[in-house]
Design a protein around this motif. Structure first.
Motif, PDB file in Angstrom:
ATOM      1  N   MET A 109      -8.133  -4.733  -6.854  1.00 16.66           N
ATOM      2  CA  MET A 109      -9.080  -5.754  -6.379  1.00 16.66           C
ATOM      3  C   MET A 109      -9.345  -6.782  -7.481  1.00 16.66           C
ATOM      4  SD  MET A 109      -9.814  -4.721  -3.316  1.00 16.66           S
ATOM      5  CE  MET A 109     -11.273  -5.616  -2.790  1.00 16.66           C
ATOM      6  N   ASP A 120       8.369   6.766  -2.019  1.00 22.76           N
ATOM      7  CA  ASP A 120       8.126   5.725  -1.022  1.00 22.76           C
ATOM      8  C   ASP A 120       6.933   4.883  -1.451  1.00 22.76           C
ATOM      9  OD1 ASP A 120       8.732   4.387   1.377  1.00 22.76           O
ATOM     10  OD2 ASP A 120       7.078   5.389   2.394  1.00 22.76           O
ATOM     11  N   LEU A 148      10.152   4.627 -14.203  1.00 21.94           N
ATOM     12  CA  LEU A 148       9.201   5.569 -13.605  1.00 21.94           C
ATOM     13  C   LEU A 148       9.897   6.333 -12.491  1.00 21.94           C
ATOM     14  CD1 LEU A 148       5.875   3.581 -13.410  1.00 21.94           C
ATOM     15  CD2 LEU A 148       6.273   5.722 -14.589  1.00 21.94           C
ATOM     16  N   LYS A 198      -5.867   1.048  -5.087  1.00 17.81           N
ATOM     17  CA  LYS A 198      -6.591  -0.138  -4.611  1.00 17.81           C
ATOM     18  C   LYS A 198      -6.630  -1.117  -5.775  1.00 17.81           C
ATOM     19  CE  LYS A 198     -11.381  -0.525  -4.067  1.00 17.81           C
ATOM     20  NZ  LYS A 198     -12.681   0.030  -3.629  1.00 17.81           N
ATOM     21  N   LYS A 250       1.541  -1.372 -15.427  1.00 13.06           N
ATOM     22  CA  LYS A 250       2.737  -2.132 -15.808  1.00 13.06           C
ATOM     23  C   LYS A 250       3.234  -3.071 -14.719  1.00 13.06           C
ATOM     24  CE  LYS A 250       4.644   0.986 -19.275  1.00 13.06           C
ATOM     25  NZ  LYS A 250       5.755   1.925 -19.553  1.00 13.06           N
ATOM     26  N   LEU A 251       2.944  -2.732 -13.458  1.00 16.26           N
ATOM     27  CA  LEU A 251       3.582  -3.509 -12.388  1.00 16.26           C
ATOM     28  C   LEU A 251       2.614  -4.013 -11.323  1.00 16.26           C
ATOM     29  CD1 LEU A 251       6.471  -4.319 -11.334  1.00 16.26           C
ATOM     30  CD2 LEU A 251       6.339  -2.299  -9.890  1.00 16.26           C
ATOM     31  N   LEU A 252       1.655  -3.171 -10.937  1.00 14.44           N
ATOM     32  CA  LEU A 252       0.926  -3.475  -9.706  1.00 14.44           C
ATOM     33  C   LEU A 252      -0.328  -4.311  -9.902  1.00 14.44           C
ATOM     34  CD1 LEU A 252       1.344   0.050  -8.103  1.00 14.44           C
ATOM     35  CD2 LEU A 252       2.587  -2.023  -7.517  1.00 14.44           C
ATOM     36  N   GLY A 255      -8.089  -7.692  -1.723  1.00 13.34           N
ATOM     37  CA  GLY A 255      -7.170  -7.190  -2.739  1.00 13.34           C
ATOM     38  C   GLY A 255      -5.963  -6.547  -2.099  1.00 13.34           C
ATOM     39  N   LYS A 256      -5.267  -5.720  -2.878  1.00 14.39           N
ATOM     40  CA  LYS A 256      -4.069  -5.063  -2.381  1.00 14.39           C
ATOM     41  C   LYS A 256      -4.323  -3.572  -2.229  1.00 14.39           C
ATOM     42  CE  LYS A 256      -1.850  -6.747  -5.849  1.00 14.39           C
ATOM     43  NZ  LYS A 256      -0.913  -7.021  -6.946  1.00 14.39           N
ATOM     44  N   HIS A 257      -3.629  -2.981  -1.284  1.00  7.42           N
ATOM     45  CA  HIS A 257      -3.655  -1.540  -1.151  1.00  7.42           C
ATOM     46  C   HIS A 257      -2.216  -1.048  -1.216  1.00  7.42           C
ATOM     47  CE1 HIS A 257      -5.769   2.150   0.160  1.00  7.42           C
ATOM     48  NE2 HIS A 257      -4.515   2.505   0.374  1.00  7.42           N
ATOM     49  N   ILE A 258      -1.949  -0.153  -2.151  1.00 10.35           N
ATOM     50  CA  ILE A 258      -0.592   0.365  -2.288  1.00 10.35           C
ATOM     51  C   ILE A 258      -0.624   1.869  -2.059  1.00 10.35           C
ATOM     52  CG2 ILE A 258       1.398   0.599  -3.826  1.00 10.35           C
ATOM     53  CD1 ILE A 258      -0.838  -1.905  -5.047  1.00 10.35           C
ATOM     54  N   SER A 259       0.227   2.323  -1.163  1.00 15.46           N
ATOM     55  CA  SER A 259       0.306   3.741  -0.866  1.00 15.46           C
ATOM     56  C   SER A 259       1.651   4.262  -1.368  1.00 15.46           C
ATOM     57  CB  SER A 259       0.159   3.908   0.642  1.00 15.46           C
ATOM     58  OG  SER A 259       0.523   5.189   1.028  1.00 15.46           O
ATOM     59  N   LEU A 260       1.623   5.285  -2.224  1.00 20.61           N
ATOM     60  CA  LEU A 260       2.860   5.816  -2.811  1.00 20.61           C
ATOM     61  C   LEU A 260       3.042   7.273  -2.443  1.00 20.61           C
ATOM     62  CD1 LEU A 260       1.380   4.404  -5.887  1.00 20.61           C
ATOM     63  CD2 LEU A 260       3.802   3.949  -5.779  1.00 20.61           C
ATOM     64  N   GLU A 269       0.449   4.480 -14.675  1.00 24.33           N
ATOM     65  CA  GLU A 269       1.422   3.671 -15.417  1.00 24.33           C
ATOM     66  C   GLU A 269       1.951   2.548 -14.519  1.00 24.33           C
ATOM     67  OE1 GLU A 269       4.320   6.093 -17.456  1.00 24.33           O
ATOM     68  OE2 GLU A 269       5.301   4.298 -18.269  1.00 24.33           O
ATOM     69  N   ALA A 270       2.251   2.893 -13.265  1.00 21.70           N
ATOM     70  CA  ALA A 270       2.749   1.886 -12.319  1.00 21.70           C
ATOM     71  C   ALA A 270       1.723   0.766 -12.134  1.00 21.70           C
ATOM     72  CB  ALA A 270       3.069   2.537 -10.980  1.00 21.70           C
ATOM     73  N   LEU A 282       9.659  -0.249 -10.080  1.00 20.83           N
ATOM     74  CA  LEU A 282       9.283   1.005 -10.745  1.00 20.83           C
ATOM     75  C   LEU A 282      10.526   1.683 -11.321  1.00 20.83           C
ATOM     76  CD1 LEU A 282       6.647   2.403  -8.232  1.00 20.83           C
ATOM     77  CD2 LEU A 282       6.235   1.326 -10.438  1.00 20.83           C
ATOM     78  N   ARG A 292       4.383   1.705   0.129  1.00 24.15           N
ATOM     79  CA  ARG A 292       3.979   0.760   1.174  1.00 24.15           C
ATOM     80  C   ARG A 292       2.891  -0.126   0.572  1.00 24.15           C
ATOM     81  NH1 ARG A 292       7.305   1.237   5.463  1.00 24.15           N
ATOM     82  NH2 ARG A 292       5.759   0.624   7.001  1.00 24.15           N
ATOM     83  N   VAL A 293       2.998  -1.409   0.825  1.00 28.15           N
ATOM     84  CA  VAL A 293       2.014  -2.342   0.268  1.00 28.15           C
ATOM     85  C   VAL A 293       1.260  -3.024   1.395  1.00 28.15           C
ATOM     86  CG1 VAL A 293       1.685  -4.370  -1.188  1.00 28.15           C
ATOM     87  CG2 VAL A 293       3.457  -2.727  -1.766  1.00 28.15           C
ATOM     88  N   GLY A 294      -0.039  -2.978   1.316  1.00 29.25           N
ATOM     89  CA  GLY A 294      -0.863  -3.625   2.327  1.00 29.25           C
ATOM     90  C   GLY A 294      -2.024  -4.359   1.679  1.00 29.25           C
ATOM     91  N   LYS A 295      -3.032  -4.641   2.492  1.00 27.15           N
ATOM     92  CA  LYS A 295      -4.204  -5.363   1.998  1.00 27.15           C
ATOM     93  C   LYS A 295      -5.410  -4.443   1.962  1.00 27.15           C
ATOM     94  CE  LYS A 295      -3.581  -8.367   5.210  1.00 27.15           C
ATOM     95  NZ  LYS A 295      -3.732  -9.423   6.225  1.00 27.15           N
ATOM     96  N   HIS A 296      -6.290  -4.717   1.028  1.00 26.27           N
ATOM     97  CA  HIS A 296      -7.562  -4.011   1.007  1.00 26.27           C
ATOM     98  C   HIS A 296      -8.661  -5.068   1.051  1.00 26.27           C
ATOM     99  CE1 HIS A 296      -9.902  -0.343   0.079  1.00 26.27           C
ATOM    100  NE2 HIS A 296     -10.789  -1.278  -0.172  1.00 26.27           N
TER     101      HIS A 296
END
Lengths: 81, 81
Positions: free
Chosen positions: A10, B37, B32, A8, A66-68, A41-46, A62-63, B27, B39-43
């Motif tokens: 934010m 996989d 990394l 998450k 450095k990136l998200l 904000g953003k929600h990223i699922s990996l 780390e992701a 990544l 997925r990017v969404g909203k929170h």
């Protein structure tokens, strides 16, 4: 093993969140009352293939750094399942 | 009472997620490994003043359906604390 990691990202609590303010305005226009604050904000699922939950969390951290996320404006929270 | 409601809005599983693919590429470039996989969404985090947790959830659900998510491309999940 493959772990599902939720990140998450934010906007920092100290900062204004114009997108959240816009959503509040939109909710007002829809006649939805009772909403006192909105932050967007953003929600990223990996899906992370790692040896242990801790290793998966380390990769996600780390992701995120450095990136998200942008540490100047955002904070992040990681949840490993 | 004021409830904190978390809404997660994610692209439907059946659909491609170009933003997620871009993050995966990023990544990879960072070196990394193990991420299979993304997925990017909203929170969206809301403070809702309501009589009960169920009432707060009902407001959040209406907000999600009418403003925060697009049912053609996204699904949402609501968590009330």
């Amino acid at each position: 093993m493959t772990y599902t990691v939720q990140i998450k990202v934010m906007p920092l609590k100290e900062l204004l969140d114009p997108q959240g303010k816009a959503v509040m305005g939109g909710l007002d226009n829809l006649g939805l009352t009772g909403v006192e604050d909105v932050r967007v904000g953003k929600h990223i699922s990996l899906q992370i293939n790692a040896a242990s939950p801790d290793a998966a969390r380390a990769i996600a951290e780390e992701a995120s750094k450095k990136l998200l996320s942008n540490a100047v404006m955002e904070y992040f929270e990681i949840e490993v399942n």
